[in-house]
Scaffold this active site. Structure first.
Site, mmCIF file in Angstrom:
data_model
loop_
_atom_site.group_PDB
_atom_site.id
_atom_site.type_symbol
_atom_site.label_atom_id
_atom_site.label_comp_id
_atom_site.label_asym_id
_atom_site.label_seq_id
_atom_site.Cartn_x
_atom_site.Cartn_y
_atom_site.Cartn_z
ATOM 1 C CG ASP A 69 -6.614 -1.352 -1.654
ATOM 2 O OD1 ASP A 69 -6.875 -2.555 -1.804
ATOM 3 O OD2 ASP A 69 -5.679 -0.939 -0.936
ATOM 4 C CG ASP B 182 -2.001 -1.050 1.175
ATOM 5 O OD1 ASP B 182 -2.477 -1.347 0.070
ATOM 6 O OD2 ASP B 182 -2.377 -1.560 2.238
#
Length: 186
Positions: A159, A137
């Site tokens: 995401d 991330d």
């Protein structure tokens, strides 16, 4: 003498290619997701900030999440995480693709939305299967204390695709329901 000629019309059952065009989005999401993650891994040390924009509103960071959304399950055993975060999502994605292929009733927006969700899901599954440290991330956004969060949980391209396309899919279903309700009332 009468001719016994029978006419049989043959229509091959070829899939409509138009139905599969949205998978271009799925492939694009996977490619962009994996390229951005590779760039982050190469250029930003783990658990550090690589760049900040607009003060500290938007930061590009490098973190790894062995859990799922909002780091849920990161402390669970490797075996449990493997089943819950690898095997079950893979089965769900296969089922979604199966429904997508068999269903001819989806609108174009629904098809593109489903393809974006599948691409995002596969992008993160690639990390779960091939990166032992977890999903990479890197997008970190200030959230100004909303919902008790100073910063929104760090996320990535996959995401983003899942969230944006999921919202579009829900909106498209709501529009469809409203239209059906209106038509049944007439």
């Amino acid at each position: 003498m009468a001719s016994n000629t029978y006419s049989v019309e043959f229509k091959p059952t070829q899939p409509k290619i138009k139905k599969y065009i949205p998978f271009v989005l799925a492939i694009a999401v996977i490619i962009v997701d994996q390229i951005t993650k590779a760039l982050i891994i190469k250029n930003i040390p783990l658990y550090s900030v690589g760049a900040s924009f607009f003060g500290d509103f938007l930061r590009i960071v490098h973190v790894c999440n062995p859990g799922i959304a909002f780091s849920i399950g990161q402390g669970w055993s490797v075996a449990v995480r493997g089943i819950l975060f690898r095997i079950i999502p893979l089965i769900v994605i296969i089922l979604v693709i199966g429904v997508y292929i068999r269903n001819d009733e989806f609108t174009a927006l629904q098809r593109w939305s489903i393809a974006g969700i599948v691409g995002g899901g596969l992008g993160n599954l690639i990390d779960r299967f091939f990166r032992t440290e977890g999903v990479v991330d890197f997008i970190d956004v200030k959230f100004y204390g909303l919902f008790g969060l100073d910063r929104w949980p760090t996320f990535n391209v996959a995401d983003s695709a899942v969230v944006v396309c999921g919202i579009l899919l829900i909106i498209s279903f709501l529009i469809m329901l409203k239209k059906e309700k209106k038509e049944s009332a007439e």
